[in-house]
Structures are given as C-alpha cells and as structure tokens.
Design an enzyme around this catalytic site. Structure first.
Site, mmCIF file in Angstrom:
data_model
loop_
_atom_site.group_PDB
_atom_site.id
_atom_site.type_symbol
_atom_site.label_atom_id
_atom_site.label_comp_id
_atom_site.label_asym_id
_atom_site.label_seq_id
_atom_site.Cartn_x
_atom_site.Cartn_y
_atom_site.Cartn_z
ATOM 1 N N GLU A 90 26.280 27.963 27.512
ATOM 2 C CA GLU A 90 25.654 28.422 28.741
ATOM 3 C C GLU A 90 25.546 29.947 28.763
ATOM 4 O O GLU A 90 26.423 30.650 28.266
ATOM 5 C CB GLU A 90 26.449 27.908 29.945
ATOM 6 C CG GLU A 90 26.283 26.396 30.060
ATOM 7 C CD GLU A 90 27.090 25.735 31.170
ATOM 8 O OE1 GLU A 90 26.668 24.674 31.638
ATOM 9 O OE2 GLU A 90 28.147 26.270 31.555
ATOM 10 N N CYS A 110 35.895 26.866 23.528
ATOM 11 C CA CYS A 110 36.765 28.051 23.417
ATOM 12 C C CYS A 110 37.988 27.727 22.571
ATOM 13 O O CYS A 110 38.484 26.607 22.586
ATOM 14 C CB CYS A 110 37.207 28.521 24.806
ATOM 15 S SG CYS A 110 38.042 30.138 24.792
ATOM 16 N N CYS A 114 43.392 28.417 28.398
ATOM 17 C CA CYS A 114 43.789 28.877 29.730
ATOM 18 C C CYS A 114 43.679 27.703 30.711
ATOM 19 O O CYS A 114 42.662 27.001 30.740
ATOM 20 C CB CYS A 114 42.908 30.043 30.164
ATOM 21 S SG CYS A 114 42.958 31.427 28.985
ATOM 22 N N SER A 191 34.901 40.980 27.097
ATOM 23 C CA SER A 191 36.106 40.602 27.832
ATOM 24 C C SER A 191 37.003 39.745 26.952
ATOM 25 O O SER A 191 36.533 38.836 26.264
ATOM 26 C CB SER A 191 35.700 39.814 29.080
ATOM 27 O OG SER A 191 36.837 39.436 29.814
HETATM 28 N N1 SAH Z 1 37.758 34.552 27.026
HETATM 29 C C1 SAH Z 1 37.354 35.815 27.578
HETATM 30 C C2 SAH Z 1 35.927 35.790 28.060
HETATM 31 C C3 SAH Z 1 35.685 34.877 29.253
HETATM 32 S S1 SAH Z 1 35.540 35.917 30.620
HETATM 33 C C4 SAH Z 1 38.335 36.236 28.685
HETATM 34 O O1 SAH Z 1 39.185 35.439 29.027
HETATM 35 O O2 SAH Z 1 38.283 37.358 29.121
HETATM 36 C C5 SAH Z 1 35.836 34.849 31.888
HETATM 37 C C6 SAH Z 1 36.579 35.538 33.005
HETATM 38 O O3 SAH Z 1 36.656 34.585 34.036
HETATM 39 C C7 SAH Z 1 38.014 35.899 32.629
HETATM 40 O O4 SAH Z 1 38.383 37.101 33.204
HETATM 41 C C8 SAH Z 1 38.814 34.771 33.235
HETATM 42 O O5 SAH Z 1 40.104 35.188 33.585
HETATM 43 C C9 SAH Z 1 37.981 34.431 34.449
HETATM 44 N N2 SAH Z 1 38.138 33.033 34.874
HETATM 45 C C10 SAH Z 1 38.413 31.965 34.115
HETATM 46 N N3 SAH Z 1 38.490 30.861 34.886
HETATM 47 C C11 SAH Z 1 38.235 31.246 36.146
HETATM 48 C C12 SAH Z 1 38.121 30.560 37.378
HETATM 49 N N4 SAH Z 1 38.280 29.246 37.443
HETATM 50 N N5 SAH Z 1 37.834 31.282 38.473
HETATM 51 C C13 SAH Z 1 37.618 32.613 38.397
HETATM 52 N N6 SAH Z 1 37.691 33.302 37.265
HETATM 53 C C14 SAH Z 1 38.004 32.627 36.154
#
Ligand code: SAH
Length: 339
Positions: A90, A110, A114, A191
């Site tokens: 996406e 991924c 997380c 990021s």
């Molecule tokens: N893997 C990288 C790039 C993805 S960025 C990273 O983790 O930085 C995606 C961003 O969205 C990250 O800052 C993550 O913490 C945030 N994120 C992930 N799940 C989320 C959710 N359910 N609600 C809000 N932010 C979220």
C-alpha cells in the site's frame, strides 16, 4: 540481485546506458510528467535516441505494477493498493496545503513484530527493490491534485526500512539526485522501528531525514510493544543519535511516539520522554493510536493527548500532534494491512 528496472537505475547508470546525461535527464523528465503513468515503457519518448532507448526498455523495464484498489477519504487522503511482482503493498497520498506527501512501503509485510501495528499481522512477504519503492512515488504523483503536487516522501508505509537498507538508500538517491523528481533531501524522511545497525549506517550514508519510532520511555514498556527492543534497547538507540549529533551532523531527529490510553500516556511518561531527549535536536510527533480489527489498544482522548504534548514541551522538547488522516479508509499509521 534484483532485476534491473528503469526506476531503480542510478542517474550515472542511466547516463551510461543512454549515451548522454542530457538523454538520461530527458528520460526521467518524461516519466515525471507521464499522465497516466504507463504500465510499460513506450517505444519512443522525446529527447532520447531510439536505439539506446530500445535497449534500455529491454534490459531495464518499469517494475511490474498495477493499482488493484483505490480508496479516498473525506480529507482527500488516498490509499492505493499496488500489485507488484508476487506482492501487494500500500502507498498513501496525503494532500496538504499546496503540496502533497507520499507515504511509501519498503517491504511487502514487515520483518518486525510490533504488537500495535496492523502490518505486522501480515507477516513478511519480501523486500521491495529500489525501483519498486521509487515507482510508488511516480504512481502516487500521477494521482495528486494539480493544486497540491507531491513535494515530500516519507518511508512510513509497510515494512522496516532498515531491514532493507540497500534498496532504501538507493531509492532515496533516485528521488533526490539531479534528475526528476529531484526532491529536496530535507523533504524525504525514513522512519525506523529502531534497528540499530541500520540506523547507524543510515546516519553515516544518507542525506535524508530520520525518524525513530520510540513509542515508550522504559525498556520494560517498549519490549512488550516492540520485541526487537530486547536486542536494541532505548538507551542504545539514543546513544546512536547522540553520537551522530556529537559528530556535528547538523541533523534534526524526528521521534515518533504513538499514544495509547492508559499505557504510555501519563504525565510521568511525558516527563521521561522529554528527559530522554534532552540535549538532542529532537522533534517529537505524537500519534494517537489508530485502531484496527483484532487490536484491543485504544487512543487517549483529545484532552489527554494535548496535556501530554504540553508536558513534553514543558520539558524543553519540540512536540507536535499528528492527528490521524484517512482512518476511515484504514490509510493511517499502523493501519496498512491490505484491507
Ligand atoms: N517500520 C518503520 C516504518 C513504519 S512507520 C517504523 O516503525 O518506524 C509507521 C509509524 O506508525 C511508526 O511510527 C509506528 O510507530 C506508527 N504506528 C504503528 N502502528 C500504529 C497504530 N496502530 N496507530 C498509530 N501509529 C502506529
């Protein structure tokens, strides 16, 4: 080695293949202006001699791509599901005042796990190539409203960029080199969930901006949310930023902090967050959790979010709230799961 593609070629390589810099720049300009973006390279384009172009088309075609789903939210945020070779990802177009931002994916699925992110529920399919990452920019650009052309790219879609760093660094290079689209390096942000070796290498090698998804202020808290924190705990990540700062890189460090109701949104969390970042040119972005099916996590109310922001600011750290965009089409942070 991934197959060579037109969008993945470095400008020097394109120059070599087309026989001149002028032709290489003309080819990039053509792609930048192509509306709609073609599925395959046409037989002729302006400014490039037919023979080298024919060879290039054969050896380095466009990555295989098609749009399989397109959803637009009330605020104009558009989520595109792209079918690539053997993978679907996406890409999100986020229109702003006079300019748009494209949020690109770096992996299908991924490599990280997380617990609060919808993408993690997909598992890992494969790394994207540099050409496929750059392609997302061109596809989204062709969809942007005329009054808000794309000026920013954020690597905040599906995937962990530091686990696919060669492709990510190459993609940043193609987006910011002298050829179109020639984005400013200050307008490209990568990021990371905090993959330390990749973060170190990125800071040494890339001129683009960095964002660190911190999301918690104690290792105990963070480990439960982001399992890789056991390998690279909070202090080790912040040490990498401090070393980079001490080397005089002149960088600013974006720090993302997702807020969850009753989990990491207390005043004490805000105070610890500010204390952790003290002395670093850090910009905190607070992201109220975006819910998705199967997750029990909830965002705090707006008042709590604002109170948290005030506390962080009182601790001497810049802090903005990223209110969600495109939640009704599941296009917001952490909601990218092909649904
Ligand atoms: N893997 C990288 C790039 C993805 S960025 C990273 O983790 O930085 C995606 C961003 O969205 C990250 O800052 C993550 O913490 C945030 N994120 C992930 N799940 C989320 C959710 N359910 N609600 C809000 N932010 C979220």
């Amino acid at each position: 080695m991934p197959p060579e593609t037109f969008t993945g070629l470095a400008l020097d390589e394109l120059t070599r293949r087309l026989g001149s810099r002028t032709r290489a720049l003309a080819a990039r300009k053509w792609l930048h202006e192509a509306r709609p973006l073609p599925a395959v390279l046409p037989e002729r384009i302006p400014g490039v001699a037919p023979r080298p172009w024919a060879e290039l088309r054969a050896e380095a075609p466009l990555p295989q791509w098609s749009i399989v789903d397109r959803r637009q939210a009330q605020d104009g945020t558009t989520k595109l599901a792209l079918a690539l070779a053997g993978a679907t990802v996406e890409t999100v177009l986020i229109p702003g005042h006079g300019r748009s931002t494209v949020c690109v994916s770096s992996q299908a699925g991924c490599t990280r796990r997380c617990t609060f992110c919808a993408t993690a529920t997909l598992g890992f399919t494969r790394h994207l190539t540099a050409g496929e990452i750059v392609l997302q920019y061109f596809v989204a650009r062709a969809e942007a409203p005329a009054h808000a052309p794309v000026r920013n790219v954020v690597f905040m879609g599906m995937g962990e960029p530091m686990d696919n760093l060669d492709a990510v660094l190459a993609a940043v290079d193609r987006l910011t080199d002298e050829g179109a689209p020639r984005l400013a390096t200050s307008h490209v942000t990568v990021s990371t969930a905090g993959v330390l070796p990749g973060l170190q290498r990125f800071l040494r090698e890339s001129p683009a901006e960095i964002a660190l998804s911190l999301n918690a202020t104690t290792d105990d808290q963070r480990e439960r949310l982001m399992p890789h924190n056991r390998t690279w705990p909070i202090a080790s990540l912040l040490d990498v930023l401090r070393d980079d700062h001490a080397r005089g890189s002149g960088r600013r460090y974006y720090v993302e902090y997702v807020l969850w109701d009753g989990l990491n949104d207390a005043d004490a969390d805000a105070e610890r967050l500010a204390a952790l970042l003290l002395g670093l040119p850090a910009h905190v972005n607070l992201i109220p959790h975006n819910p998705f099916a199967g997750s029990a996590l909830r965002p705090p109310g707006a008042q709590r979010v604002l109170a948290f922001q005030r506390r962080v600011r009182a601790g001497g750290v810049r802090c903005l709230v990223r209110w969600p965009r495109g939640t009704e089409i599941a296009a917001a942070c952490g909601q990218l799961a092909l649904g």
